[in-house]
Design a protein around this motif. Structure first.
Motif, PDB file in Angstrom:
ATOM      1  N   ALA A 176      -2.293  -4.085   8.582  1.00 16.78           N
ATOM      2  CA  ALA A 176      -3.281  -5.051   8.156  1.00 16.78           C
ATOM      3  C   ALA A 176      -2.795  -5.948   7.157  1.00 16.78           C
ATOM      4  O   ALA A 176      -3.396  -7.173   6.866  1.00 16.78           O
ATOM      5  N   ALA A 177      -2.199  -5.342   6.299  1.00 21.43           N
ATOM      6  CA  ALA A 177      -1.736  -5.950   5.048  1.00 21.43           C
ATOM      7  C   ALA A 177      -0.253  -6.845   5.195  1.00 21.43           C
ATOM      8  O   ALA A 177       0.136  -7.566   4.103  1.00 21.43           O
TER       9      ALA A 177
ATOM     10  N   THR B  35       6.922   2.426   8.153  1.00 23.24           N
ATOM     11  CA  THR B  35       6.141   1.780   9.211  1.00 23.24           C
ATOM     12  C   THR B  35       6.946   1.725  10.274  1.00 23.24           C
ATOM     13  O   THR B  35       6.533   1.975  11.370  1.00 23.24           O
TER      14      THR B  35
ATOM     15  N   GLY C  66       0.848  -1.361  -0.029  1.00 27.91           N
ATOM     16  CA  GLY C  66      -0.010   0.105  -0.037  1.00 27.91           C
ATOM     17  C   GLY C  66       0.830   1.258  -0.006  1.00 27.91           C
ATOM     18  O   GLY C  66       1.999   1.383  -0.580  1.00 27.91           O
TER      19      GLY C  66
ATOM     20  N   GLN D 143      -1.983   1.897  10.127  1.00 22.81           N
ATOM     21  CA  GLN D 143      -2.857   0.583  10.451  1.00 22.81           C
ATOM     22  C   GLN D 143      -3.191  -0.106   9.207  1.00 22.81           C
ATOM     23  O   GLN D 143      -3.237  -1.434   9.257  1.00 22.81           O
ATOM     24  N   ALA D 144      -3.305   0.408   8.168  1.00 24.15           N
ATOM     25  CA  ALA D 144      -3.472  -0.234   6.977  1.00 24.15           C
ATOM     26  C   ALA D 144      -2.484  -1.122   6.366  1.00 24.15           C
ATOM     27  O   ALA D 144      -2.646  -2.408   5.965  1.00 24.15           O
ATOM     28  N   HIS D 145      -1.399  -0.635   6.562  1.00 21.11           N
ATOM     29  CA  HIS D 145      -0.047  -1.356   6.348  1.00 21.11           C
ATOM     30  C   HIS D 145       0.046  -2.535   7.222  1.00 21.11           C
ATOM     31  O   HIS D 145       0.454  -3.735   6.884  1.00 21.11           O
TER      32      HIS D 145
ATOM     33  N   ALA E 190      -3.910   6.034  10.228  1.00 21.37           N
ATOM     34  CA  ALA E 190      -4.615   5.055   9.342  1.00 21.37           C
ATOM     35  C   ALA E 190      -3.859   4.536   8.342  1.00 21.37           C
ATOM     36  O   ALA E 190      -4.010   3.331   8.149  1.00 21.37           O
ATOM     37  N   ARG E 191      -2.769   5.207   7.780  1.00 21.48           N
ATOM     38  CA  ARG E 191      -2.114   4.579   6.680  1.00 21.48           C
ATOM     39  C   ARG E 191      -1.087   3.630   7.525  1.00 21.48           C
ATOM     40  O   ARG E 191      -0.804   2.153   6.718  1.00 21.48           O
TER      41      ARG E 191
END
Length: 104
Positions: free
Chosen positions: A46-47, A21, A14, A42-44, A39-40
């Motif tokens: 998650a992936a 990170t 992403g 957290q999204a990272h 949020a970025r």
């Protein structure tokens, strides 16, 4: 070992890469980032299983330190000394850059 060492080749998931990170992980853990940045991250997480594993390790360390050191507040004279030094540092930095950044 610093964040990201021993993790193999850098990889991306992403809009935020793993090195970015891992560099900001404690900032994220401490709730010290802007909502969009959080949020970025957290999204990272998650992936990316590798970064998520590091997140859980850092979270466990944070909790262990809190358990070991959280019982006794810092003495008021120490707090006052730290606040005074922060104020002096802030004034020094502002005074240094008041005229702008030096030319290269």
């Amino acid at each position: 070992m610093t964040a990201g060492q021993g993790m193999g080749m850098p990889h991306e998931h992403g809009p935020v890469d793993c090195s970015g990170t891992l560099l900001r992980l404690y900032e994220y853990l401490d709730g010290e980032m802007l909502a969009d940045d959080g949020a970025r991250i957290q999204a990272h997480l998650a992936a990316c299983a590798q970064c998520l594993r590091q997140y859980h390790l850092d979270l466990a360390i944070k909790h262990a330190v809190r358990r070991a050191c959280g019982c006794e507040p810092a003495p008021s004279h120490l707090r006052q000394a730290i606040i005074a030094r922060i104020a002096v540092t802030s004034v020094t930095i502002e005074a240094t850059f008041e005229g702008g950044l030096p030319a290269d």
